[in-house]
Design a protein around this motif. Structure first.
Motif, PDB file in Angstrom:
ATOM      1  N   ALA A 172       0.867  -1.187   0.000  1.00 51.43           N
ATOM      2  CA  ALA A 172       0.000   0.000   0.000  1.00 51.43           C
ATOM      3  C   ALA A 172       0.895   1.226   0.000  1.00 51.43           C
ATOM      4  O   ALA A 172       2.083   1.145   0.339  1.00 51.43           O
ATOM      5  N   THR A 173       0.353   2.358  -0.404  1.00 51.62           N
ATOM      6  CA  THR A 173       1.091   3.604  -0.277  1.00 51.62           C
ATOM      7  C   THR A 173       1.284   3.893   1.213  1.00 51.62           C
ATOM      8  O   THR A 173       0.343   3.808   1.999  1.00 51.62           O
ATOM      9  N   CYS A 174       2.500   4.207   1.609  1.00 53.51           N
ATOM     10  CA  CYS A 174       2.764   4.388   3.039  1.00 53.51           C
ATOM     11  C   CYS A 174       3.618   5.625   3.296  1.00 53.51           C
ATOM     12  O   CYS A 174       4.452   6.015   2.475  1.00 53.51           O
ATOM     13  N   ASN A 175       3.396   6.235   4.442  1.00 51.85           N
ATOM     14  CA  ASN A 175       4.190   7.381   4.853  1.00 51.85           C
ATOM     15  C   ASN A 175       5.620   6.944   5.141  1.00 51.85           C
ATOM     16  O   ASN A 175       5.859   5.876   5.698  1.00 51.85           O
ATOM     17  N   GLY A 207      12.200  -0.775  15.883  1.00 53.24           N
ATOM     18  CA  GLY A 207      11.196   0.288  15.782  1.00 53.24           C
ATOM     19  C   GLY A 207       9.775  -0.187  16.005  1.00 53.24           C
ATOM     20  O   GLY A 207       8.831   0.430  15.492  1.00 53.24           O
ATOM     21  N   GLY A 208       9.595  -1.275  16.757  1.00 57.11           N
ATOM     22  CA  GLY A 208       8.254  -1.804  16.966  1.00 57.11           C
ATOM     23  C   GLY A 208       7.671  -2.292  15.659  1.00 57.11           C
ATOM     24  O   GLY A 208       8.285  -3.081  14.951  1.00 57.11           O
ATOM     25  N   LYS A 209       6.489  -1.784  15.313  1.00 55.85           N
ATOM     26  CA  LYS A 209       5.860  -2.176  14.055  1.00 55.85           C
ATOM     27  C   LYS A 209       6.395  -1.393  12.867  1.00 55.85           C
ATOM     28  O   LYS A 209       5.975  -1.607  11.733  1.00 55.85           O
ATOM     29  N   TYR A 210       7.320  -0.472  13.116  1.00 50.75           N
ATOM     30  CA  TYR A 210       7.920   0.290  12.021  1.00 50.75           C
ATOM     31  C   TYR A 210       9.266  -0.315  11.625  1.00 50.75           C
ATOM     32  O   TYR A 210      10.049  -0.734  12.482  1.00 50.75           O
ATOM     33  N   PRO A 225       3.721  -3.855   8.512  1.00 53.21           N
ATOM     34  CA  PRO A 225       2.702  -4.695   7.865  1.00 53.21           C
ATOM     35  C   PRO A 225       2.404  -4.324   6.414  1.00 53.21           C
ATOM     36  O   PRO A 225       1.717  -5.065   5.718  1.00 53.21           O
ATOM     37  N   TYR A 226       2.932  -3.192   5.952  1.00 53.11           N
ATOM     38  CA  TYR A 226       2.747  -2.788   4.560  1.00 53.11           C
ATOM     39  C   TYR A 226       3.885  -3.273   3.656  1.00 53.11           C
ATOM     40  O   TYR A 226       3.975  -2.865   2.495  1.00 53.11           O
ATOM     41  N   VAL A 227       4.740  -4.136   4.180  1.00 53.80           N
ATOM     42  CA  VAL A 227       5.878  -4.612   3.402  1.00 53.80           C
ATOM     43  C   VAL A 227       5.817  -6.133   3.267  1.00 53.80           C
ATOM     44  O   VAL A 227       5.781  -6.853   4.264  1.00 53.80           O
TER      45      VAL A 227
END
Length: 460
Positions: A172-175, A207-210, A225-227
């Protein structure tokens, strides 16, 4: 032989991904190390039972990552000879930017990388085939016999796991932020990363979930989760960026849902000059990782796919059933007829009418398949069981290949289609063709990875 086929089915369902390519195009296995002891489950959630005989994975264990997106926060991994699901946050990837990671791979490691390469020449002799060098990564389970022994390059008990480049594709597009939380500013000059972009994963735990990633010339943090993790740039659906050779060498195997109805029939095979006329069933597996349609007895058996229906390479398996003369046994009559042998070496029946060049196979939109080559990897043609295993892994577990990687597969398999391997080359095919390989046991034995392979392309 019964035990052999049960082992084949169980091991194939574990989705062993050994990529036997020249070093320049090798897609490495993605590995990680558990950061704590974790439950090992048969599905992606706490409601699923724990894996039989391996209910948990200890802290510091090496695992091979098979899937990190379809199970939510749970990842599908291979550990020793087992495959199952663990909580993804407990896996630290062996990524190039994450520093040294200690861990162990006792008991025959799953995954690992391939050392050495396969030469592109024609196989010669009876012991090596086109394999120059060796595969030093152990495999999860065994295919049709043998053991899961083998060492994993880069990670040994008490040692240090070597890091490798781990790629990912955004779902997905992500920041894109300069820190590992939503309060951090976005990366200057690159505020977001688009869906479908290839990134290099540097750190997936601190970084936790990052996750910390590289994208183009930028480094920053995106929501993990976006990767979707990949072993090669561009993911599993085609090539690498920047004009590199297209085609995928890495990927995952998909499995059908079992219904027990006619919906499980994916096709039908009939071969002129033989008694072969039978349905082809889907590649559904049960909760224990066994193919539903691997079951057989002295009086019945099934043909079934090891690949998914729409994979670029159709892999069809059937038991030889040499004693009853049913199943795929009479494919050996086709083999004998093309080799000029009047009678079957096993059953003694006449083979003269079995010199068939086009098989009637209704499968994945095609109904006629031309036989372009065949060979037999038995103890009399390939003396090394390790080489026979590698041939079987290449034939059965690489069905997702496309483009140049598919052509590598074709060249590898066709290289054995000559008289040294009780085979012959009858035609040619390229990566532009719809490709099929039929696998059954050698007539002498099915133990120790002894198999016959028939290569076909769709012609109607």
């Amino acid at each position: 032989m019964n035990k052999t086929h049960r082992m084949l089915a169980a091991a194939l369902a574990l989705a062993v991904l050994l990529t036997l390519l020249p070093a320049a195009t090798l897609a490495e296995t993605v590995t990680g190390v558990t950061t704590t002891k974790c439950n090992f489950r048969t599905g992606p959630g706490q409601s699923y039972a724990q894996v039989a005989e391996c209910k948990s994975i200890p802290k510091g264990a090496s695992v091979t990552v098979l899937d990190n997106t379809t199970g939510g926060e749970y990842w599908k991994v291979a550990y020793k000879t087992y495959t199952g699901w663990i909580y993804g946050a407990y896996v630290k990837l062996n990524a190039s930017g994450s520093g040294s990671t200690s861990g162990s791979t006792s008991g025959g490691a799953s995954g690992g990388t391939t050392s050495g390469s396969l030469s592109g020449g024609t196989p010669s002799g009876t012991s090596g085939g086109p394999t120059s060098g060796s595969t030093s990564g152990g495999t999860t389970g065994s295919l049709g016999g043998g053991s899961s022994s083998g060492s994993t390059s880069g990670s040994t008990s008490g040692g240090t796991a070597s890091n490798t480049t781990v790629y990912g594709v955004t779902t997905a597009t992500c920041n894109f932020r300069i820190g590992s939380d939503t309060s951090s500013a976005k990366v200057s000059g690159c505020n977001t990363i688009p869906k479908g972009a290839s990134v290099v994963i540097l750190d997936n735990t601190s970084g936790g979930k990052y996750w910390k990633v590289n994208y183009k010339t930028y480094t920053g943090w995106i929501y993990g989760p976006y990767v979707k993790i990949s072993s090669a740039p561009g993911g599993t659906t085609g090539g690498t960026s920047g004009g590199a050779t297209s085609g995928t060498t890495g990927g995952t195997l998909s499995y059908a849902s079992y219904t027990g109805s006619s919906a499980d029939q994916w096709g039908y095979m009939q071969v002129d000059g033989t008694n072969i006329s039978q349905a082809i069933y889907c590649n559904a597996i049960d909760k224990k990782g066994n193919f539903y349609y691997n079951a057989y007895s002295s009086s019945y058996n099934y043909f079934y796919a090891l690949s998914y229906l729409t994979n670029p390479i159709a892999v069809i398996y059937g038991h030889n059933m040499r004693k009853s003369g049913t199943g795929m046994h009479q494919l050996h009559h086709v083999q004998n007829a093309w080799l000029g042998k009047a009678k079957c070496e096993y059953c003694g029946k006449d083979c003269s009418g079995a010199k068939t060049s086009v098989f009637n196979i209704n499968y994945n939109g095609s109904s006629r398949w031309q036989l372009v080559g065949f060979f037999e990897a038995s103890s009399s043609t390939v003396s090394s069981s390790t080489t026979r295993k590698n041939i079987q892994l290449m034939a059965a577990m690489q069905s997702y290949r496309t483009g140049a990687a598919l052509q590598e597969w074709i060249n590898y398999m066709m290289g054995y289609c000559n008289s040294s391997y009780k085979g012959a080359t009858l035609g040619s095919m390229t990566s532009n063709d719809k490709v099929m390989v039929i696998v059954t046991c050698a007539d002498s034995s099915g133990d120790s990875y002894q198999r016959m392979y028939m290569l076909l392309k769709a012609v109607g």
